[in-house]
Structures are given as structure tokens and as C-alpha cells.
Design a protein around this motif. Structure first.
Motif, PDB file in Angstrom:
ATOM      1  N   ALA A  16      20.135  31.830   8.420  1.00  0.00           N
ATOM      2  CA  ALA A  16      20.444  32.712   9.547  1.00  0.00           C
ATOM      3  C   ALA A  16      20.282  31.900  10.838  1.00  0.00           C
ATOM      4  CB  ALA A  16      19.507  33.918   9.550  1.00  0.00           C
ATOM      5  N   LYS A  41      20.476  32.412  13.886  1.00  0.00           N
ATOM      6  CA  LYS A  41      19.772  32.903  15.076  1.00  0.00           C
ATOM      7  C   LYS A  41      18.318  32.470  15.116  1.00  0.00           C
ATOM      8  CE  LYS A  41      18.046  37.641  14.285  1.00  0.00           C
ATOM      9  NZ  LYS A  41      18.438  38.187  12.974  1.00  0.00           N
ATOM     10  N   ALA A  42      17.744  32.105  13.959  1.00  0.00           N
ATOM     11  CA  ALA A  42      16.342  31.663  13.964  1.00  0.00           C
ATOM     12  C   ALA A  42      16.157  30.384  14.764  1.00  0.00           C
ATOM     13  CB  ALA A  42      15.845  31.460  12.536  1.00  0.00           C
ATOM     14  N   ARG A  81      28.702  45.579   5.405  1.00  0.00           N
ATOM     15  CA  ARG A  81      27.249  45.601   5.587  1.00  0.00           C
ATOM     16  C   ARG A  81      26.790  47.034   5.395  1.00  0.00           C
ATOM     17  NH1 ARG A  81      23.684  43.359  10.667  1.00  0.00           N
ATOM     18  NH2 ARG A  81      21.655  43.927   9.805  1.00  0.00           N
ATOM     19  N   MET A 119      15.189  46.864   9.826  1.00  0.00           N
ATOM     20  CA  MET A 119      16.605  46.856  10.175  1.00  0.00           C
ATOM     21  C   MET A 119      17.427  47.713   9.222  1.00  0.00           C
ATOM     22  SD  MET A 119      17.023  43.042  11.730  1.00  0.00           S
ATOM     23  CE  MET A 119      18.682  43.302  12.288  1.00  0.00           C
ATOM     24  N   HIS A 170      26.811  43.216   2.026  1.00  0.00           N
ATOM     25  CA  HIS A 170      25.677  42.625   2.716  1.00  0.00           C
ATOM     26  C   HIS A 170      24.662  43.743   2.946  1.00  0.00           C
ATOM     27  CE1 HIS A 170      24.067  41.096   6.868  1.00  0.00           C
ATOM     28  NE2 HIS A 170      23.301  40.642   5.899  1.00  0.00           N
ATOM     29  N   PHE A 215      20.714  44.123   4.528  1.00  0.00           N
ATOM     30  CA  PHE A 215      19.547  43.459   5.122  1.00  0.00           C
ATOM     31  C   PHE A 215      18.534  44.542   5.454  1.00  0.00           C
ATOM     32  CE2 PHE A 215      17.191  41.589   8.727  1.00  0.00           C
ATOM     33  CZ  PHE A 215      16.751  40.427   8.110  1.00  0.00           C
ATOM     34  N   GLN A 222      10.359  39.367   8.163  1.00  0.00           N
ATOM     35  CA  GLN A 222       8.941  38.964   8.273  1.00  0.00           C
ATOM     36  C   GLN A 222       8.047  39.733   7.300  1.00  0.00           C
ATOM     37  OE1 GLN A 222       7.330  36.512   9.198  1.00  0.00           O
ATOM     38  NE2 GLN A 222       5.265  37.261   9.190  1.00  0.00           N
ATOM     39  N   GLY A 257      15.972  33.065   7.700  1.00  0.00           N
ATOM     40  CA  GLY A 257      15.850  32.387   8.981  1.00  0.00           C
ATOM     41  C   GLY A 257      14.492  31.735   9.078  1.00  0.00           C
ATOM     42  N   ARG A 258      13.536  32.511   9.524  1.00  0.00           N
ATOM     43  CA  ARG A 258      12.222  31.941   9.844  1.00  0.00           C
ATOM     44  C   ARG A 258      11.551  31.233   8.670  1.00  0.00           C
ATOM     45  NH1 ARG A 258       9.606  36.524  12.536  1.00  0.00           N
ATOM     46  NH2 ARG A 258      11.606  37.566  12.404  1.00  0.00           N
TER      47      ARG A 258
HETATM   48  C1  LIG Z   1      17.624  38.177  11.976  1.00  0.00           C
HETATM   49  C2  LIG Z   1      18.358  38.267  10.722  1.00  0.00           C
HETATM   50  C3  LIG Z   1      18.051  37.403   9.670  1.00  0.00           C
HETATM   51  C4  LIG Z   1      16.949  36.391   9.736  1.00  0.00           C
HETATM   52  O1  LIG Z   1      15.704  36.987   9.723  1.00  0.00           O
HETATM   53  P1  LIG Z   1      14.389  36.116   9.448  1.00  0.00           P
HETATM   54  O2  LIG Z   1      13.275  37.068   9.564  1.00  0.00           O
HETATM   55  O3  LIG Z   1      14.359  35.041  10.471  1.00  0.00           O
HETATM   56  O4  LIG Z   1      14.541  35.523   8.081  1.00  0.00           O
HETATM   57  C5  LIG Z   1      18.800  37.494   8.534  1.00  0.00           C
HETATM   58  N1  LIG Z   1      19.800  38.381   8.431  1.00  0.00           N
HETATM   59  C6  LIG Z   1      20.125  39.241   9.418  1.00  0.00           C
HETATM   60  C7  LIG Z   1      21.222  40.203   9.233  1.00  0.00           C
HETATM   61  C8  LIG Z   1      19.411  39.220  10.582  1.00  0.00           C
HETATM   62  O5  LIG Z   1      19.716  40.071  11.564  1.00  0.00           O
END
Ligand SMILES: *Cc1c(COP(=O)(O)O)cnc(C)c1O
Length: 402
Positions: free
Chosen positions: A60, A62-63, A150, A164, A197, A199, A203, A282-283
């Protein structure tokens, strides 16, 4: 000291084989983010060891969207997930194949949908309206839009730092609205159905919560796939793997998650027999590989307490100050990178003129002299790009992929 970091004989913090001071000398100034390439590589390898064979790993973006880091990640993972046309552009420049990129996020503008279609990236559709806009653009361009839906699941990932999914959300299409979108895609050459998808949260350090979310996600996808124009080629089951930001946190046991996921996938229904699965992280991939380095500018006493004042702060590393989606402020691990002894108790603050700018409250660290380097760990994710860099007009932080 977090895993992967140590001090040399002189007591100086070593990052990727060199004292922190040498990285700062290379960069020319503080504050500076240093990301250890070898730790990123090791993390991806840990994922491969723990997860079922064939499971795809997506990063991801954005991380941490630093270009050099993205180029390194492109060689470690199977795909990138992006959340804007700007990230899409960076992903392509980092060498990621457009067909291995998926684009999620509410409010995709027409020009962003167009960029995704041109790149042959998969668009993770967030609403019926977005799907129609993507279809119209694809017709105009004469090239199909690759579509994943999604799903906003009717459950959440329990115990997540950021939720989310579950209930009313701006993200994804409510599960009960998905069948209508799938029907609308039948016989529409411009809309190429790729998959789903989901999500459900972020964390999370609890392997059993992740396992439960994956079980529910797979069951939901299996049910919805029955109404799809073709069986899904790829299902992205989300991620949510957390990292231990605080000393009391227990790291996530990824081996447990991997074993449970293998059992789930081995027993999947026939409609998903030919489907590939991915997790998007991501993280977990990048947070622990990063260190934020700032220099002590001043030290002072107030009401008997010591304040160590640095040239860093929340304008670069908002999360470490507890102002990025946290309810209770706790200290990220932090050390004096130039001396381990003698130790003192102090407050480490940033240089911004706001009481929010605290990097460490009552931390015990090697006595901080003016000119010493302070290292704040867990800085590889949601650091520079997730902080209000323009606030108060200080210079941007540097970044090095070590
Ligand atoms: C932010 C985000 C991630 C990454 O989240 P992490 O906590 O950094 O792993 C993955 N998928 C989606 C759709 C996100 O919005």
C-alpha cells in the motif's frame, strides 16, 4: 532498541551498518528519515515464509511513497495499491507494471480514472456512480476498464487502530448493493471484471482477529462471486497487519495468520478455485525499517523538569507525537543516537510553537547535549507524507534509503 538496530563500541546508534551521524553527514542536514533497505527485504521474506504459497503480496503505497523506497519495494512485492493518480504515477515510475497496480479510494476524479485505464491498472470501485463513470471513460478511450469491486463488509476487523469497514462508511460498496453492480457488468465489454477487494481494518496485532476477518471476507466473496460475470481472477483480502509501536505491544504472529489462511484457502468453494488471492500491507512492511533523526537545539528546565528541544517535530512525524489517529498519546521508542550513558529523564519536544509537538514524554535516554542526534523509531510508515509539512514554514525533512 527495536529489532535491527544496535549501538557501536562508542555507543553510537548504527543504522544499516553505519553510525546515524554518517547518514546525516551524507544528507547534509537534519531532520532526516533513514530507511534500511535490508530490513525491508527481510520483511518481505518473512511474509513469504509465513504465508501460503502463491498468495500475492501488495504494498500500500500510501504508507511510504518515497521514490527510491518504491523502486526497492517493486522488486519485493507482486503489486502496488495506490489511492490517487499521484501515487499511480509514482508506482509506474518505480517500475511497477500497470497491470499489477490497483487503485482504491473514494472520490476518484475522471482524470484519475482515465489514468488508471490507460495504465491498465485495476480500479477498485467504490460506488455504482464511479463504475458508470469508469465505463463511460473506457468507451471514450476505446480501452476496457479493469474493475474490482471494493466491498464494504457488514463486519469489522476487531481491535483495529483505524476501522474502515462495517456499518455506514465512505469506502466500498455495501455488500447488499454488490449483486446489482455485478449484474450491470454483464455483457459490458468496456468493464472487465477482475475480482473483489475487502479492507476491514488496520494496525491489528491480534492474529485471531485477522483470521476471523479473513474467514468472513472469504465467505462473503464466495457468495457474491456467484453473481459475477466471470469468476474473480484476483481477490484482495485486505491487510491490517499491525506493528508494535509501543513497548507493551506484542508483535503480530504472522505464522499463525499464514497457517490459518492456508487452511481457509485450501477449503475454498469451487467458484474461487481459479482465483488468486492477495494481501495488501503498508505499515507492516515498512514502519519498522525507518528512523527519524533530529538534532538537539536546546535544553532547558521548567518547573523542575528537563526539556530537550529538537529541530524535528510533528510537521515531519505527526504520528510519533500522537496526533495521527490515536486516542491516548504514548511515546514511540526513542533514543539519543550519540550516547547511551549516563541516562536522564526528560521530555523531548519538537521545534513547533504548539503544545502538540511532543516526541517523548518522560522518556529515559542518554543525557542529551545540544548537538546530539535523537532517533525516533517506527518512522518508516505514515511519516513525512502523512505530516503537515507546511505548518509553521520549517524546511522539509530529508529522506535516505540506506
Ligand atoms: C491504508 C490502507 C492500507 C494500508 O494500511 P496499513 O495499516 O498501513 O497496512 C491498505 N489498504 C487500504 C485500502 C488502505 O486504505
Amino acid at each position: 532498541m527495536p529489532n535491527g538496530f544496535a549501538r557501536d563500541a562508542a555507543g553510537r546508534l548504527v543504522i544499516a551498518g553505519r553510525p546515524a551521524e554518517e547518514w546525516v553527514a551524507d544528507a547534509g542536514d537534519t531532520p532526516l528519515f533513514v530507511y534500511d533497505r535490508a530490513l525491508l527485504t527481510a520483511r518481505a521474506a518473512e511474509f513469504r515464509r509465513a504465508m501460503p504459497p502463491g498468495l500475492r503480496l501488495h504494498y500500500a503505497v500510501k504508507a511510504n511513497p518515497m521514490p527510491a523506497l518504491l523502486a526497492h519495494m517493486a522488486g519485493l512485492v507482486d503489486g502496488f495499491d495506490v489511492a490517487s493518480a499521484g501515487e499511480l504515477d509514482r508506482a509506474l515510475k518505480a517500475g511497477m507494471d500497470g497491470a499489477a497496480i490497483s487503485f482504491a479510494g473514494p472520490g476518484k476524479r475522471d482524470r484519475e480514472l482515465e489514468a488508471a485505464i490507460r495504465a491498465a491498472a485495476t480500479i477498485n470501485i467504490e460506488s455504482a456512480g464511479e463504475m458508470e463513470r469508469a465505463g463511460a471513460i473506457a468507451r471514450r478511450l476505446g480501452s476496457p476498464a479493469r474493475i474490482a469491486i471494493r466491498i464494504n463488509p457488514p463486519f469489522e476487523l476487531k481491535g483495529s487502530g483505524m476501522r474502515m469497514g462495517g456499518g455506514a462508511r465512505p469506502f466500498g460498496v455495501d455488500a447488499d448493493q454488490v449483486p446489482a453492480l455485478l449484474s450491470a457488468m454483464h455483457d459490458r465489454g468496456e468493464l472487465q471484471f477482475q475480482g473483489f477487494h475487502i479492507f476491514a481494518g488496520s494496525q491489528n496485532l491480534d492474529a485471531s482477529a485477522l483470521r476471523e476477518a479473513q474467514r468472513l471476507s472469504l465467505a462473503l466473496v464466495a457468495e457474491l462471486a456467484e453473481g459475477a460475470p466471470v469468476p474473480p481472477a484476483l481477490v484482495n483480502l485486505g491487510g491490517g497487519f499491525g506493528v508494535p509501536y509501543f513497548p507493551a505491544d506484542t508483535p503480530l504472529d504472522v505464522a499463525v495468520v499464514g497457517t490459518a489462511l492456508k487452511t481457509l484457502l485450501d477449503a475454498r468453494p469451487a467458484v474461487l478455485a481459479g482465483t488468486m488471492f492477495a494481501l495488501e500491507l503498508g505499515r507492516w512492511l515498512v514502519a519498522e525499517a525507518g528512523v527519524y533523526l533530529c538534532r538537539v537545539v536546546d535544553r532547558k528546565q521548567s518547573s523542575g523538569e528537563t526539556f530537550v528541544v529538537t529541530d524535528g517535530g510533528l510537521h515531519h512525524q505527526l504520528a510519533a507525537t500522537g496526533n495521527f489517529g490515536t486516542v491516548i498519546r504514548r511515546n514511540y521508542p526513542l533514543v539519543n543516537a550519540d550516547r547511551a550513558e549516563p541516562r536522564e529523564m526528560a521530555h523531548v519536544v519538537g521545534c513547533l510553537c504548539t503544545p502538540l509537538d511532543r516526541l517523548g514524554d518522560n522518556v529515559v535516554l542518554g543525557e542529551a547535549h545540544v548537538g546530539d542526534l535523537i532517533a525516533v523509531f517506527m518512522a518508516g510508515a505514515y511519516g513525512r507524507s502523512a505530516s503537515p509539512e507546511a505548518f509553521l514554514g520549517h524546511a522539509a525533512a530529508g529522506e535516505i534509503l540506506a
